[in-house]
Motif scaffolding. Structure first.
Motif, mmCIF file in Angstrom:
data_model
loop_
_atom_site.group_PDB
_atom_site.id
_atom_site.type_symbol
_atom_site.label_atom_id
_atom_site.label_comp_id
_atom_site.label_asym_id
_atom_site.label_seq_id
_atom_site.Cartn_x
_atom_site.Cartn_y
_atom_site.Cartn_z
ATOM 1 N N GLU A 132 -3.366 3.120 -3.259
ATOM 2 C CA GLU A 132 -3.516 2.648 -4.641
ATOM 3 C C GLU A 132 -4.054 3.746 -5.548
ATOM 4 O O GLU A 132 -3.603 3.916 -6.689
ATOM 5 C CB GLU A 132 -4.439 1.428 -4.679
ATOM 6 C CG GLU A 132 -3.825 0.183 -4.081
ATOM 7 C CD GLU A 132 -4.815 -0.969 -3.977
ATOM 8 O OE1 GLU A 132 -5.979 -0.829 -4.415
ATOM 9 O OE2 GLU A 132 -4.410 -2.010 -3.422
ATOM 10 N N LYS A 133 -5.013 4.515 -5.032
ATOM 11 C CA LYS A 133 -5.603 5.607 -5.802
ATOM 12 C C LYS A 133 -4.553 6.670 -6.129
ATOM 13 O O LYS A 133 -4.479 7.169 -7.251
ATOM 14 C CB LYS A 133 -6.746 6.214 -4.978
ATOM 15 C CG LYS A 133 -7.641 7.160 -5.707
ATOM 16 C CD LYS A 133 -8.771 7.571 -4.763
ATOM 17 C CE LYS A 133 -9.778 8.486 -5.403
ATOM 18 N NZ LYS A 133 -10.820 8.902 -4.482
ATOM 19 N N LEU A 134 -3.685 6.995 -5.137
ATOM 20 C CA LEU A 134 -2.641 7.989 -5.353
ATOM 21 C C LEU A 134 -1.558 7.460 -6.297
ATOM 22 O O LEU A 134 -1.006 8.207 -7.100
ATOM 23 C CB LEU A 134 -2.026 8.412 -4.010
ATOM 24 C CG LEU A 134 -2.920 9.255 -3.098
ATOM 25 C CD1 LEU A 134 -2.319 9.359 -1.704
ATOM 26 C CD2 LEU A 134 -3.129 10.634 -3.689
ATOM 27 N N LYS A 135 -1.242 6.179 -6.208
ATOM 28 C CA LYS A 135 -0.228 5.600 -7.092
ATOM 29 C C LYS A 135 -0.716 5.590 -8.540
ATOM 30 O O LYS A 135 0.074 5.780 -9.463
ATOM 31 C CB LYS A 135 0.139 4.180 -6.641
ATOM 32 C CG LYS A 135 1.067 4.168 -5.444
ATOM 33 C CD LYS A 135 1.535 2.776 -5.126
ATOM 34 C CE LYS A 135 2.524 2.820 -3.968
ATOM 35 N NZ LYS A 135 3.057 1.498 -3.650
ATOM 36 N N LYS A 136 -2.019 5.361 -8.743
ATOM 37 C CA LYS A 136 -2.575 5.402 -10.104
ATOM 38 C C LYS A 136 -2.446 6.800 -10.698
ATOM 39 O O LYS A 136 -2.352 6.960 -11.909
ATOM 40 C CB LYS A 136 -4.039 4.972 -10.095
ATOM 41 C CG LYS A 136 -4.226 3.484 -9.963
ATOM 42 C CD LYS A 136 -5.683 3.113 -9.990
ATOM 43 C CE LYS A 136 -5.847 1.618 -9.741
ATOM 44 N NZ LYS A 136 -7.262 1.229 -9.653
ATOM 45 N N ALA A 137 -2.441 7.824 -9.811
ATOM 46 C CA ALA A 137 -2.292 9.209 -10.263
ATOM 47 C C ALA A 137 -0.820 9.620 -10.300
ATOM 48 O O ALA A 137 -0.512 10.817 -10.352
ATOM 49 C CB ALA A 137 -3.083 10.136 -9.357
ATOM 50 N N ASN A 138 0.101 8.648 -10.263
ATOM 51 C CA ASN A 138 1.551 8.853 -10.357
ATOM 52 C C ASN A 138 2.148 9.638 -9.185
ATOM 53 O O ASN A 138 3.038 10.461 -9.351
ATOM 54 C CB ASN A 138 1.938 9.525 -11.684
ATOM 55 C CG ASN A 138 1.681 8.632 -12.863
ATOM 56 O OD1 ASN A 138 1.837 7.408 -12.761
ATOM 57 N ND2 ASN A 138 1.268 9.207 -13.978
ATOM 58 N N TYR A 139 1.666 9.381 -7.985
ATOM 59 C CA TYR A 139 2.270 9.938 -6.766
ATOM 60 C C TYR A 139 2.997 8.810 -6.037
ATOM 61 O O TYR A 139 2.543 7.660 -6.051
ATOM 62 C CB TYR A 139 1.206 10.537 -5.839
ATOM 63 C CG TYR A 139 0.585 11.810 -6.369
ATOM 64 C CD1 TYR A 139 1.289 13.006 -6.345
ATOM 65 C CD2 TYR A 139 -0.702 11.808 -6.881
ATOM 66 C CE1 TYR A 139 0.711 14.176 -6.835
ATOM 67 C CE2 TYR A 139 -1.278 12.962 -7.368
ATOM 68 C CZ TYR A 139 -0.562 14.145 -7.343
ATOM 69 O OH TYR A 139 -1.128 15.289 -7.823
ATOM 70 N N ASP A 140 4.134 9.133 -5.407
ATOM 71 C CA ASP A 140 4.880 8.144 -4.608
ATOM 72 C C ASP A 140 4.207 8.028 -3.242
ATOM 73 O O ASP A 140 4.627 8.643 -2.266
ATOM 74 C CB ASP A 140 6.341 8.561 -4.441
ATOM 75 C CG ASP A 140 7.089 8.555 -5.763
ATOM 76 O OD1 ASP A 140 6.768 7.702 -6.594
ATOM 77 O OD2 ASP A 140 7.989 9.398 -5.940
ATOM 78 N N ALA A 141 3.181 7.217 -3.155
ATOM 79 C CA ALA A 141 2.391 7.102 -1.928
ATOM 80 C C ALA A 141 2.776 5.839 -1.174
ATOM 81 O O ALA A 141 3.152 4.829 -1.770
ATOM 82 C CB ALA A 141 0.909 7.078 -2.255
ATOM 83 N N TYR A 142 2.684 5.932 0.139
ATOM 84 C CA TYR A 142 2.929 4.780 1.010
ATOM 85 C C TYR A 142 2.177 5.007 2.309
ATOM 86 O O TYR A 142 1.716 6.118 2.581
ATOM 87 C CB TYR A 142 4.431 4.584 1.283
ATOM 88 C CG TYR A 142 5.083 5.741 1.995
ATOM 89 C CD1 TYR A 142 5.230 5.739 3.373
ATOM 90 C CD2 TYR A 142 5.561 6.846 1.289
ATOM 91 C CE1 TYR A 142 5.830 6.787 4.032
ATOM 92 C CE2 TYR A 142 6.158 7.901 1.937
ATOM 93 C CZ TYR A 142 6.294 7.876 3.311
ATOM 94 O OH TYR A 142 6.878 8.914 3.962
ATOM 95 N N SER A 143 2.037 3.934 3.103
ATOM 96 C CA SER A 143 1.356 4.077 4.397
ATOM 97 C C SER A 143 2.257 3.542 5.500
ATOM 98 O O SER A 143 3.083 2.652 5.271
ATOM 99 C CB SER A 143 0.016 3.347 4.400
ATOM 100 O OG SER A 143 0.222 1.962 4.319
ATOM 101 N N MET A 144 2.084 4.096 6.694
ATOM 102 C CA MET A 144 2.828 3.673 7.877
ATOM 103 C C MET A 144 1.846 3.454 9.013
ATOM 104 O O MET A 144 0.827 4.134 9.098
ATOM 105 C CB MET A 144 3.847 4.739 8.304
ATOM 106 C CG MET A 144 5.008 4.892 7.355
ATOM 107 S SD MET A 144 6.135 6.186 7.867
ATOM 108 C CE MET A 144 6.818 5.488 9.324
ATOM 109 N N THR A 145 2.197 2.516 9.908
ATOM 110 C CA THR A 145 1.350 2.233 11.057
ATOM 111 C C THR A 145 1.987 2.823 12.302
ATOM 112 O O THR A 145 3.156 2.553 12.590
ATOM 113 C CB THR A 145 1.192 0.713 11.242
ATOM 114 O OG1 THR A 145 0.738 0.157 10.030
ATOM 115 C CG2 THR A 145 0.215 0.398 12.343
ATOM 116 N N THR A 146 1.226 3.641 13.032
ATOM 117 C CA THR A 146 1.684 4.178 14.315
ATOM 118 C C THR A 146 0.522 4.138 15.284
ATOM 119 O O THR A 146 -0.541 4.686 15.007
ATOM 120 C CB THR A 146 2.185 5.635 14.193
ATOM 121 O OG1 THR A 146 1.165 6.424 13.611
ATOM 122 C CG2 THR A 146 3.442 5.724 13.362
ATOM 123 N N ASN A 147 0.736 3.468 16.416
ATOM 124 C CA ASN A 147 -0.286 3.381 17.468
ATOM 125 C C ASN A 147 -1.630 2.914 16.923
ATOM 126 O O ASN A 147 -2.662 3.508 17.188
ATOM 127 C CB ASN A 147 -0.460 4.712 18.192
ATOM 128 C CG ASN A 147 0.797 5.146 18.885
ATOM 129 O OD1 ASN A 147 1.613 4.318 19.276
ATOM 130 N ND2 ASN A 147 0.985 6.444 19.038
#
Length: 186
Positions: A132-147
């Protein structure tokens, strides 16, 4: 003379054998448990036809049998009536259809894409807050789950240099050092 310890051992062994001889018949002569008194009924096997198998014949015997068959045993099958070509039209040759050639299409290779891995968290809440913090700064941010780890990424970009520039900008703005990695859909 025999040592006292040896004498006691011999007496103990004798008592064990005597008690086993008395107790074992009482234990083994007990009644049989009812679950072991089960009768099994087997049905009759099914009746199968008996198949007679002809003896093996040599190649010479088979050849003589075929030679003995009269040619009159062969019958011609009448063809269905079809339109006969007239005398003025030349006969046309019938060609067998050519097999259809299917070209093997290889999947198009997608150009490599690049993403910036910013952080890895054990907690989903921490990863969500950073996204959310990165998206507010106009970055295309996302998260992925691994292990059971939550990784936060920014991107993807078609050029690695663009991803490196984004990594440097995030390091200046947020103080987070990221890694430029190949983008993976899963």
């Amino acid at each position: 003379m025999i040592d006292r310890r040896l004498t006691y051992r011999l007496i103990g062994a004798g008592l064990m054998v005597a008690s086993a001889a008395i107790v074992l018949p009482l234990v083994l002569d007990g009644e049989r448990p009812p679950e072991l008194d089960m009768q099994v009924v087997v049905s009759e096997p099914p009746a199968f036809e008996v198949v007679d198998i002809a003896p093996v014949k040599s190649a010479q015997e088979i050849a003589t049998e075929e030679a003995e068959k009269a040619p009159q045993d062969i019958q011609l099958i009448p063809l269905a009536k079809s339109v006969t070509p007239s005398a003025t039209q030349p006969k046309q040759e019938v060609k067998a259809p050519e097999p259809v050639k299917t070209a093997k299409t290889e999947p198009k290779k997608v150009a490599d894409r690049w993403a910036v891995q910013i952080a890895t968290f054990k907690s989903k809440n921490n990863a969500t807050r950073l996204v959310e913090k990165l998206k507010k700064a106009n970055y295309d941010a996302y998260s992925m789950t691994t292990n059971s780890l939550y990784k936060v990424f920014v991107g993807p970009e078609f050029k690695r240099d663009t991803s490196k520039k984004i990594r440097d900008d995030i390091k200046k703005e947020f103080g987070l050092a990221g890694l430029v990695v190949k983008y993976s859909v899963n």
